[in-house]
Write a protein that holds these residues in place. Structure first.
Motif: not given
Length: 700
Positions: A329-331, A344, A371, A339-342, A382, A333
């Protein structure tokens, strides 16, 4: 699953020529560590590594496959790579994220062509490297000859850690670091640890002392200790060997039989205890020259080294944690697009098997799914700590073909499928030739292209056909010429009328302004396809109204997009429009566009038109003993040799060659040199086509 810290994670990549036994070695290491309870085989098509359908069908590795094993409180991430240089992109990306390289040799052949090609990349990245001479129990194995071939490749810094021995009919390995002999049962497995036989002690002691000296050379304190004591203990030797590997100046050599499970445990022990970890290497650098410190308390940074598109999973993204820790669950860039990727899900991948984990620490290799905005070579970090890691540099394509869908309805589907193939393998390059009206696929060789075709047919359900790419010729002129054209069309209401007189000449950089004309205006057009059109307004007395001249030029440019000789682009011409006529009612833009086009075409055909062909700057690296054959072949391709340099046992040929003569050169060169020569080519310039070739092309 146990989480390991960065000091206990080792990332190794298995490289080597085709049939050296890399996949079998990986399988044996997983079995020895207890991660699988039975060993698969290439023949049975059930290895963990070669799980793709195409690999099982072809009987060899096509993709680099990440695996892992655990041995004595260490985690060893393994990337098993293909052995054929058609798949060099898979090998290069794996070398890039490895901490150490395990170069596997077939004991029957030693260093082969594939090994030499891969070594060039290892040497470029200066990665710590050890060699494994495999298949020592094969009747045709030649350990000493194989070792000599290693020294020919890397120099005298190759040093034996082990050598094979037959004692009482049993396969044994003498280890001169531990000064023990390992005796194996016919089925391999855990060996019996014995003292070195009396008749081998002199040899073993000599090699041990050589190893001690090599280890000491790489650390000043160890060198002082060596002079003081005359020797080093095993821990001190390990330290010196590691330092030498990190300096890229010591290359340990092991021996084993991966197929019969002899020696894999000792190799894993060496990787654990001696081979460098990520924290030992020089820090990775960002594109702006900043060091990325591999520590877990630093901001999280990932480097994406591999992308796979699987029909049932979608996009699988492989990465190495360059600093910090990554948790579910880290986000992060993406530095390329913001773009921001999570994340999961996080996985450790063993072939097609996914093992979920909650976090991955610095130095580890993992994977995630789906992704949305990330591709191979991207850096994710980060928020607030964005940076870009220097990308992997892939080799230029060497083999190209025009591709089309057999069913026209599949053309759009084909385009999307090729995008996915390029995403998965950046050495497959897709482009569209506007001139040839062809979709072009470029890759590393015939086999590589066959895999592209297999993937389109079997994964995407698209039947395709291949053609020879059309050459992007250019047309120009060799002398001046005059022409005039009257366009007159009369129908019911207003008609069309325009007359244009022009002179055309060849243009080149630095040419003097045209003589004998009253130049009232000049426009230079840098043509999108290269070269120039220089257009002069030389009208006097208002024969043609100023407002019609852009239409004349537009007509000329339209002809230049499809030259009258072969339909190729025209370049490097200057045009002087010096006279004409117009009608107060019937003249308009379209009339002058038509008149300008016809006048230019007529003048062009009378100006001794010449066809130009693209030429390539070709660099061929070939073994000394094969230079003659390669040069003869190049000359038969209308190539001009410009220079020859020496590099070890190779000659570097530099020449200019017509692109038209290089179709299939990758295959021909491989055949001519048994695969030992390599080449690269870049566009050089456009040069005149010989008259006989031009005649053939124009009449075609």
């Amino acid at each position: 699953m146990k989480i390991y810290d960065d000091k206990h994670i080792k990332n190794v990549v298995f490289v080597g020529a085709h049939n050296s036994g890399k996949t079998t070695l990986a399988e044996t290491m997983l079995y020895e560590a207890g991660l699988i309870n039975r060993r698969g085989s290439i023949e049975s098509r059930n290895t963990v590594s070669d799980y793709h359908e195409v690999e099982q069908e072809k009987g060899n590795s096509v993709f680099a496959t990440p695996l892992h094993t655990e041995w004595r409180n260490y985690k060893i991430n393994i990337i098993d790579t293909p052995g054929l240089d058609d798949f060099i992109g898979e090998i290069i990306s794996s070398i890039r994220v490895a901490d150490s390289i395990v170069t596997v040799l077939n004991g029957q052949h030693g260093v082969e062509v594939g090994t030499e090609i891969i070594w060039n990349y290892i040497d470029r990245y200066r990665k710590p490297t050890l060699f494994v001479i495999n298949q020592i129990d094969h009747p045709s194995a030649k350990f000493e000859e194989s070792f000599k071939s290693i020294t020919n490749l890397v120099g005298n810094n190759a040093v034996k850690i082990q050598y094979p021995l037959i004692v009482d009919g049993s396969q044994c390995i003498v280890d001169v670091l531990k000064m023990k002999m390992y005796k194996f049962l016919p089925e391999g497995g855990k060996p019996e640890k014995l003292e070195i036989p009396e008749d081998q002690k002199d040899t073993a002691n000599y090699l041990h002392n050589e190893l001690v000296e090599k280890a000491a050379e790489n650390d000043e304190k160890l060198m002082e200790l060596f002079f003081e004591k005359g020797s080093l203990n095993e821990d001190e030797m390990r330290k010196g060997i590691k330092a030498g590997m990190l300096n890229h100046e010591l290359f340990p050599v092991f021996c084993m039989s991966a197929l019969n499970d002899m020696g894999s445990g000792r190799l894993m022990g060496f990787i654990d205890n001696v081979a460098p970890a990520a924290a030992d290497l020089e820090p990775e650098q960002s594109t702006d020259g900043k060091d990325i410190i591999p520590e877990k308390n630093k901001p999280t940074v990932l480097f994406i080294f591999k992308t796979v598109h699987q029909p049932n999973l979608g996009q699988v993204t492989f990465f190495k944690v360059k600093s910090g820790e990554l948790k579910v669950n880290d986000k992060l860039v993406n530095s390329r697009n913001g773009e921001t990727e999570t994340f999961n899900q996080l996985f450790i991948m063993d072939g097609k098997d996914r093992k979920p984990v909650n976090k991955l620490t610095v130095g580890d290799i993992g994977a995630t799914l789906k992704l949305k905005f990330t591709e191979t070579n991207d850096t994710l970090a980060e928020p607030g700590h964005e940076m870009t890691i220097k990308p992997i540099q892939y080799p230029q394509p060497r083999y190209r073909k025009a591709i089309s869908a057999v069913n026209n309805k599949d053309e759009e589907k084909l385009s999307e499928a090729l995008k996915k193939i390029h995403s998965q393998d950046p050495t497959v390059v897709v482009s569209y030739s506007k001139e040839g009206k062809q979709l072009i696929v470029s890759c590393q060789g015939e086999l590589h292209m066959a895999i592209v075709e297999w993937t389109l047919n079997n994964i995407h359900g698209i039947e395709v056909s291949f053609d020879k790419p059309k050459i992007a010729f250019r047309e120009t002129i060799q002398r001046s010429s005059n022409a005039n054209y009257r366009h007159k069309k009369q129908s019911g209401g207003a008609g069309q009328f325009a007359q244009v007189h022009m002179k055309i000449e060849p243009w080149f950089e630095g040419i003097d302004e045209p003589q004998g004309f009253n130049i009232r205006g000049k426009e230079e057009v840098d043509l999108p396809w290269g070269g120039k059109l220089v257009f002069y307004n030389c009208i006097v007395g208002g024969a043609i109204d100023q407002r019609y001249l852009p239409s004349v030029m537009k007509g000329i440019l339209e002809v230049m997009e499809e030259g009258p000789l072969t339909g190729s682009y025209i370049r490097d011409v200057r045009v002087m429009v010096y006279d004409g006529k117009m009608h107060s009612v019937d003249s308009n833009d379209i009339s002058f566009k038509i008149a300008g086009a016809h006048a230019f075409k007529e003048a062009f055909l009378n100006a001794n038109p010449k066809l130009l062909e693209p030429t390539m700057e070709l660099t061929v690296k070939v073994p000394e003993e094969m230079v003659g054959n390669v040069m003869t072949d190049l000359q038969s391709r209308r190539s001009i040799i410009q220079g020859i340099d020496s590099n070890d046992n190779y000659q570097i040929l530099k020449c200019i060659a017509p692109e038209a003569e290089l179709y299939g050169y990758s295959t021909d060169l491989r055949s001519l040199t048994q695969g030992r020569a390599t080449f690269k080519s870049v566009f050089s310039s456009y040069q005149p086509v010989p008259n006989n070739v031009q005649k053939e092309l124009v009449n075609h």
